[in-house]
Design an enzyme around this catalytic site. Structure first.
Site, short mmCIF file in Angstrom:
data_model
loop_
_atom_site.label_atom_id
_atom_site.label_comp_id
_atom_site.label_asym_id
_atom_site.label_seq_id
_atom_site.Cartn_x
_atom_site.Cartn_y
_atom_site.Cartn_z
N LYS A 109 0.82 -1.21 0.00
CA LYS A 109 0.00 0.00 0.00
C LYS A 109 0.85 1.26 0.00
O LYS A 109 0.51 2.24 -0.64
CB LYS A 109 -0.94 0.01 1.21
CG LYS A 109 -2.14 -0.90 1.07
CD LYS A 109 -3.17 -0.62 2.16
CE LYS A 109 -4.39 -1.52 2.01
NZ LYS A 109 -5.34 -1.32 3.12
N LYS A 190 -9.10 -10.28 -7.21
CA LYS A 190 -10.35 -10.46 -6.51
C LYS A 190 -11.23 -9.22 -6.60
O LYS A 190 -10.73 -8.10 -6.71
CB LYS A 190 -10.12 -10.86 -5.05
CG LYS A 190 -9.62 -9.73 -4.17
CD LYS A 190 -9.88 -10.04 -2.68
CE LYS A 190 -9.71 -8.75 -1.89
NZ LYS A 190 -10.46 -8.68 -0.66
N LYS A 193 -14.13 -3.92 -2.76
CA LYS A 193 -14.91 -2.68 -2.60
C LYS A 193 -14.03 -1.45 -2.86
O LYS A 193 -14.55 -0.37 -3.10
CB LYS A 193 -15.59 -2.61 -1.23
CG LYS A 193 -14.68 -2.59 -0.02
CD LYS A 193 -15.50 -2.42 1.26
CE LYS A 193 -15.12 -3.43 2.34
NZ LYS A 193 -13.75 -3.26 2.87
#
Ligand code: ADP
Ligand code: NA
Length: 318
Positions: A109, A190, A193
């Site tokens: 990240k 995958k 959201k």
């Protein structure tokens, strides 16, 4: 009764992947455990988002947790239980920068952002506090969270060794082979959201949006007269659609073309989402009720976590 804990970060709109992989198992878990299900709103602040966006995501997620049937659980917002941040600080005093720097998720990240918030670095410690406060016997997590749970165990053990036995070490449990829903547009990653919207079905997508997204779903890179069959390596898109179909109670028995497959998947997904969307509409019309449920939940959490926090404070000499 055993305790079960699960937190969902309001980092976007809940998806079909969240439903099949997390929310449905959470709903079933209510029969066998005392369940604490939280909205980890503090974790959403580890990356930039506007207050309006965050507020909307929290409101939507709160009503959705009720709409999918988690009404027999203790539902709460992490930020409404201050013990989480207080214990997180105490745990930061035994965690090391070396071990936090080794977290794969942090490395990935932080590579994507120009500036990195301190909270992104310390996130696994807050997560350790989230878990340890409730002393759950088991923490069901996916592979991507394994390293964080191991850190939780390491930090808890170090705290216990340094200051005395306060924390129960959680066991990592591999959740029952739940559906892993892949992105429709890019079926090797995958559905998420926080991922791109085109390949992701939100739980509140109306039927025509669901239909359009599934119609555009990737099936094969080299088209041809190829039967509809599951093959994760050669046909990840088709495999994903077949798995979604089965998970939503449909059957591929009579499906012979990709067009028929997409139409069957659309019908099954729309049928799966319809009751959730109907309950959501009622709940969204009554935000005071939703808020009351979450406030009652937070009050129970403050009660349940108080002795653990008190023991940790006393152990370090506060
Ligand atoms: P997201 O990637 O959608 O932000 P999180 O990583 O916050 O989701 O995970 C929330 C929960 O939803 C976890 O229990 C995770 O295992 C589950 N989950 C997330 N995405 C999927 C997916 N595509 N398929 C199955 N389960 C998923
Ligand atoms: Na995510």
């Amino acid at each position: 009764m055993t305790r079960r804990l699960s937190l969902l970060t309001p980092s976007g709109r809940l998806t079909l992947g969240n439903l099949l992989g997390a929310l449905r198992p959470m709903r079933d878990g209510q029969d066998t455990a005392d369940c604490f299900y939280g909205i980890s709103d503090l974790h959403a602040l580890t990356t930039p988002r506007s207050p309006e966006t965050l507020r909307a995501a929290i409101a939507e997620q709160s009503a959705l947790l009720l709409a999918v049937g988690l009404d027999r659980s203790t539902l709460f917002r992490q930020s409404r239980v201050p013990a989480h941040t207080e214990l997180s600080y105490l745990l930061e005093c035994v965690a090391t920068t070396g071990e936090l720097g080794r977290m794969i998720q942090f490395k990935e990240k932080s590579r994507r952002h120009e500036t990195v918030r301190c909270s992104l670095f310390t996130y696994p410690v807050l997560m350790a506090a989230d878990i340890l406060l409730y002393q759950p016997e088991q923490v069901p997590v996916g592979d991507d969270q394994r390293q964080h749970i191991e850190l939780t165990r390491d930090v808890a053990l170090r705290f216990n060794t340094t200051y005395g036995e306060v924390f129960t070490l959680p066991e990592i449990t591999v959740p029952p082979a739940g559906a892993r829903v892949m992105d429709l547009a890019e079926p090797t990653r995958k559905m998420s959201k926080s991922g791109p919207e085109a390949g992701s079905i939100a739980l509140l997508d109306p039927p025509d949006v669901v239909r359009r997204k599934i119609a555009r779903a990737v099936t094969d890179s080299d088209p041809g007269p190829d039967p509809v069959r599951a093959d994760r390596d050669a046909k990840p898109g088709v495999t994903n659609l077949l798995e979604i179909l089965t998970a939503c109670g449909g059957s591929a028995d009579d499906v012979t073309t990709y067009g028929a497959l997409k139409s069957a998947v659309t019908d099954a997904v729309v049928a799966e989402l319809a009751p959730i969307q109907a309950r959501y509409a009622d709940l969204a019309a009554d935000p005071a009720y939703v808020q009351e449920v979450f406030e009652r939940g937070a009050a129970r959490c403050r009660e349940v976590t108080a002795p653990v926090l008190a023991a940790a404070r006393a152990a370090v000499g506060l």
